[in-house]
Write a protein that holds these residues in place. Structure first.
Motif, PDB file in Angstrom:
ATOM      1  N   ARG B  57       0.817  -1.221   0.000  1.00  0.00           N
ATOM      2  CA  ARG B  57       0.000   0.000   0.000  1.00  0.00           C
ATOM      3  C   ARG B  57       0.850   1.269   0.000  1.00  0.00           C
ATOM      4  NH1 ARG B  57      -4.098  -3.304   1.567  1.00  0.00           N
ATOM      5  NH2 ARG B  57      -6.179  -2.395   1.693  1.00  0.00           N
ATOM      6  N   ASN B  60       1.602   2.880  -3.764  1.00  0.00           N
ATOM      7  CA  ASN B  60       0.733   3.866  -4.427  1.00  0.00           C
ATOM      8  C   ASN B  60       0.232   4.923  -3.445  1.00  0.00           C
ATOM      9  OD1 ASN B  60      -1.098   2.350  -3.038  1.00  0.00           O
ATOM     10  ND2 ASN B  60      -2.516   2.061  -4.737  1.00  0.00           N
ATOM     11  N   LEU B  62      -1.217   4.862  -0.650  1.00  0.00           N
ATOM     12  CA  LEU B  62      -2.429   4.698   0.157  1.00  0.00           C
ATOM     13  C   LEU B  62      -2.065   4.803   1.628  1.00  0.00           C
ATOM     14  CD1 LEU B  62      -4.665   1.824  -1.316  1.00  0.00           C
ATOM     15  CD2 LEU B  62      -5.061   4.276  -1.324  1.00  0.00           C
ATOM     16  N   LEU B  85      -2.353  11.550  -7.596  1.00  0.00           N
ATOM     17  CA  LEU B  85      -3.231  11.081  -8.666  1.00  0.00           C
ATOM     18  C   LEU B  85      -2.405  10.622  -9.864  1.00  0.00           C
ATOM     19  CD1 LEU B  85      -6.122  13.670  -8.447  1.00  0.00           C
ATOM     20  CD2 LEU B  85      -5.825  11.512  -7.260  1.00  0.00           C
ATOM     21  N   ARG B  88      -0.985   7.247  -9.049  1.00  0.00           N
ATOM     22  CA  ARG B  88      -1.966   6.161  -9.048  1.00  0.00           C
ATOM     23  C   ARG B  88      -2.473   5.824 -10.444  1.00  0.00           C
ATOM     24  NH1 ARG B  88      -4.755   8.635  -3.691  1.00  0.00           N
ATOM     25  NH2 ARG B  88      -3.216   7.814  -2.220  1.00  0.00           N
ATOM     26  N   ARG B  89      -2.292   6.764 -11.384  1.00  0.00           N
ATOM     27  CA  ARG B  89      -2.647   6.424 -12.764  1.00  0.00           C
ATOM     28  C   ARG B  89      -1.679   5.394 -13.334  1.00  0.00           C
ATOM     29  NH1 ARG B  89      -2.870  12.273 -14.570  1.00  0.00           N
ATOM     30  NH2 ARG B  89      -4.168  12.907 -12.820  1.00  0.00           N
ATOM     31  N   MET B  93      -4.088  -1.374  -8.664  1.00  0.00           N
ATOM     32  CA  MET B  93      -4.098  -2.156  -7.428  1.00  0.00           C
ATOM     33  C   MET B  93      -5.358  -3.015  -7.349  1.00  0.00           C
ATOM     34  SD  MET B  93      -3.244  -1.020  -3.620  1.00  0.00           S
ATOM     35  CE  MET B  93      -2.943  -2.246  -2.399  1.00  0.00           C
ATOM     36  N   PHE B  95      -7.460  -5.609  -4.620  1.00  0.00           N
ATOM     37  CA  PHE B  95      -7.547  -5.824  -3.174  1.00  0.00           C
ATOM     38  C   PHE B  95      -8.054  -7.223  -2.842  1.00  0.00           C
ATOM     39  CE2 PHE B  95      -8.098  -1.365  -4.073  1.00  0.00           C
ATOM     40  CZ  PHE B  95      -7.338  -0.734  -3.109  1.00  0.00           C
ATOM     41  N   ASN B  99     -13.447  -4.958  -3.493  1.00  0.00           N
ATOM     42  CA  ASN B  99     -13.832  -3.556  -3.402  1.00  0.00           C
ATOM     43  C   ASN B  99     -14.405  -3.009  -4.695  1.00  0.00           C
ATOM     44  OD1 ASN B  99     -12.857  -3.725  -0.852  1.00  0.00           O
ATOM     45  ND2 ASN B  99     -11.003  -2.548  -1.219  1.00  0.00           N
ATOM     46  N   LEU B 100     -15.214  -3.814  -5.367  1.00  0.00           N
ATOM     47  CA  LEU B 100     -15.924  -3.274  -6.524  1.00  0.00           C
ATOM     48  C   LEU B 100     -16.985  -2.301  -6.017  1.00  0.00           C
ATOM     49  CD1 LEU B 100     -16.412  -6.442  -8.746  1.00  0.00           C
ATOM     50  CD2 LEU B 100     -14.799  -4.575  -9.061  1.00  0.00           C
ATOM     51  N   PHE B 101     -17.441  -1.406  -6.910  1.00  0.00           N
ATOM     52  CA  PHE B 101     -18.465  -0.458  -6.506  1.00  0.00           C
ATOM     53  C   PHE B 101     -19.824  -1.128  -6.699  1.00  0.00           C
ATOM     54  CE2 PHE B 101     -14.997   2.349  -8.300  1.00  0.00           C
ATOM     55  CZ  PHE B 101     -14.385   2.514  -7.060  1.00  0.00           C
ATOM     56  N   ALA B 113     -13.069   4.893 -13.930  1.00  0.00           N
ATOM     57  CA  ALA B 113     -11.821   5.648 -13.814  1.00  0.00           C
ATOM     58  C   ALA B 113     -11.343   6.203 -15.163  1.00  0.00           C
ATOM     59  CB  ALA B 113     -10.745   4.795 -13.152  1.00  0.00           C
ATOM     60  N   VAL B 117     -11.343   9.963 -14.688  1.00  0.00           N
ATOM     61  CA  VAL B 117      -9.995  10.396 -14.329  1.00  0.00           C
ATOM     62  C   VAL B 117      -9.193  10.759 -15.579  1.00  0.00           C
ATOM     63  CG1 VAL B 117      -7.824   9.711 -13.250  1.00  0.00           C
ATOM     64  CG2 VAL B 117      -9.993   9.018 -12.229  1.00  0.00           C
ATOM     65  N   ARG B 161     -10.795  -3.779 -13.989  1.00  0.00           N
ATOM     66  CA  ARG B 161     -10.970  -2.359 -13.641  1.00  0.00           C
ATOM     67  C   ARG B 161      -9.620  -1.682 -13.496  1.00  0.00           C
ATOM     68  NH1 ARG B 161     -13.818  -0.759  -7.992  1.00  0.00           N
ATOM     69  NH2 ARG B 161     -11.999  -1.865  -7.152  1.00  0.00           N
ATOM     70  N   MET B 165      -6.963   1.320 -16.651  1.00  0.00           N
ATOM     71  CA  MET B 165      -6.171   2.555 -16.549  1.00  0.00           C
ATOM     72  C   MET B 165      -4.826   2.409 -17.250  1.00  0.00           C
ATOM     73  SD  MET B 165      -7.867   4.884 -14.871  1.00  0.00           S
ATOM     74  CE  MET B 165      -6.840   6.016 -13.929  1.00  0.00           C
TER      75      MET B 165
END
Lengths: 280, 252
Positions: B57, B60, B62, B85, B88-89, B93, B95, B99-101, B113, B117, B161, B165
């Motif tokens: 972590r 990036n 976090l 930002l 992180r592009r 990462m 998890f 941690n999907l939305f 994103a 983004v 996901r 990016m």
């Protein structure tokens, strides 16, 4: 399984309140409705028995005034909807202030929230009605501020503070993994809130928000004290113009029934929404 | 602070030096140093509480570190002026808990994103996202919500996901630890394919067989330090440290 607060096992008795609180306290149940209408029928019957000869019957009198009462009740609804809309808008902003990363913003939001959440609604109502001008000048236009508009503002303030707390609580209930995933995807904090966190909060906030609305509806008669011609005020006017004491109890019970008939579906819907979003 | 060194692919893509991270009195990372070259796959193994998740972590940002240096493509991560930002592009990462939305479909999860983004065109992103769904073996599941997918499927969406990016490096934080045994394999296969395509990967894992197979370099960490590291062939057959030997004997 502990279902709907009902339990037959003695050992589970202690948990009954917890089980019951799984659904938020809904102020209006069908039992209340039955009791209310029973009381109304009884009051009409007793009132009619007391009435002197030659006076019109109580049902007929009630029916005669119903259109006027409906007008007043429409104002109650309008005030509640407006107060809720304004309060929700301001409250969302205030709630975001409560979780701001900037300390002064957070502290001042907290102060505002605590003040308006804990101040008695009637006091806020008096403040708004007495302190706000009867008209405001916006640009060159003079906008009159009638009593009901000021009263609506007075109701919107506690709504704002309560919604702010709802927003804060909902945001904090979102698992931290959602924040991490959004951050790892290079979202800004604002994007994270707008795209990830708040949409998930809406679901969680729905049931308590609808409950709050029901509370606002039954709070609108408070505005009669500051002279708004809503249903409560009109009921008083009707009673004094009729001048019949036996009308007093049936008339107020009749008004109460109106509120019940409006709020009960909301309570039912709240439970339905709660059930739907509880299982996930 | 180190000024951003002109980075070239011959230098390590990630270079950690003496990284220290404390949570209160507990020192979670106690001087971690490691290098990850472009295209390399490294696996980080070690007992629970060794600081593996914290380590990954940090990369990036976090988790902010207390001291030391982390360079990602020559960019210092331990820098108050860091453009998080931008970092992180470049760093994807995945998890343990996916941690999907949950309020968006699988496809929408992948598209969010790049659209918001990177401000890319929605149509382009949609095409790319569909291709990624195919790549992770989930075509046909585009309109499913995360709650309607199995753990393994959700994790593969999470990988897609991250890939959307187009990162330079992927971080995997115990991505199979929460999965049912029968779905672990499908996720590992997806990761192995990525590794074979040349994606730089940092993988925290408990799957020793997988680590042995896929890693170019294995790092064994315990109590916040790298105990030893080496290529898997070496590492598994003749490790030098007593702690490593004990750990491997417990797990293999």
């Amino acid at each position: 399984m502990i279902g709907a607060g009902r339990t037959d096992l003695a050992v589970l008795k202690a948990f009954a309140p917890i089980a019951a609180s799984r659904t938020s306290a809904v102020p209006f149940t069908a039992r209340h409705g039955v009791m209310l209408i029973g009381a109304l029928v009884l009051a009409v019957y007793i009132g009619d028995a007391q009435a002197g000869p030659g006076t019109p019957s109580i049902p007929a009198t009630i029916l005669k005034w119903t259109p006027l009462l409906a007008q007043g009740f429409a104002l109650n609804i309008a005030m509640s909807v407006l107060a809720m809309a304004i309060g929700t808008g301001l409250g969302t902003a205030l709630g975001l202030g409560l979780i701001s990363l900037t300390r002064p913003v957070r502290a001042s939001s907290w102060l505002i929230t605590q003040f308006f959440r804990n101040a008695p609604w009637l006091v806020l109502l008096f403040y708004c009605v007495l302190l706000m001008p009867f008209e405001v000048r916006i640009g060159g236009v003079i906008v009159p501020l009638p009593g009901w508009a000021k009263a609506t503002a007075g109701l919107a303030l506690p709504v704002m503070a309560n919604v702010a707390e709802l927003v804060r609580g909902a945001v904090q209930s979102i698992p931290s993994g959602q924040w991490e995933a959004a951050e790892a995807s290079a979202f800004t904090r604002l994007q994270t809130l707008r795209l990830v966190i708040l949409p998930q909060c809406v679901k969680r906030m729905m049931p308590p928000w609808m409950n709050l609305y029901a509370i606002v509806v039954v709070a609108t008669p408070l505005t009669s004290i500051v002279g708004v011609s809503e249903a409560m005020t009109l009921t008083g006017d009707i009673l004094s113009s009729e001048g019949r004491t036996e009308l007093l109890v049936p008339m107020y019970l009749y008004l109460l029934t109106w509120f019940f008939l409006y709020c009960y579906p909301i309570a039912r819907a709240t439970i339905a929404v709660e059930r739907r979003f509880a299982v996930r | 602070m180190v000024s951003p060194v002109a980075w070239n692919p011959d230098l390590p893509l990630i270079r950690m030096r003496e990284v220290v991270k404390k949570f209160g009195a507990a020192t979670v990372l106690d001087g971690i140093s490691l290098d990850v070259m472009k295209g390399q796959v490294i696996c980080i193994i070690g007992p629970s509480g060794a600081g593996k998740s914290t380590l990954i972590r940090c990369i990036n940002a976090l988790v902010p570190i207390d001291s030391g240096s982390i360079l990602v493509e020559g960019q210092e991560v331990n820098d108050p002026m860091l453009d998080k930002l931008a970092l992180r592009r470049k760093v994807g990462m995945v998890f343990q808990q996916y941690n999907l939305f949950p309020h968006r479909t699988a496809l929408a999860n992948i598209m969010m994103a790049p659209v918001h983004v990177l401000k890319r065109k929605r149509a382009d992103v949609a095409a790319q996202a569909r291709a990624l769904m195919r790549k992770v073996g989930l075509d046909g599941k585009e309109d499913f919500y995360p709650g309607e997918l199995s753990g393994g499927q959700q994790q593969r969406v999470a990988i897609a996901r991250s890939l959307a990016m187009q990162p330079d490096v992927m971080l995997f934080d115990e991505v199979t630890a929460a999965l049912d045994p029968e779905t672990v394999k499908e996720v590992l296969v997806t990761i192995r394919e990525l590794a074979e395509e040349g994606m730089t990967c940092v993988i925290v894992t408990h799957e020793m067989g997988f680590a042995r197979e896929v890693a170019d370099e294995i790092y064994f960490t315990d109590r916040g330090v790298v105990v030893e590291h080496g290529p898997p062939a070496d590492f598994f057959t003749n490790c030098r440290d007593e702690r490593t030997r004990r750990f491997l004997s417990q797990i293999l």
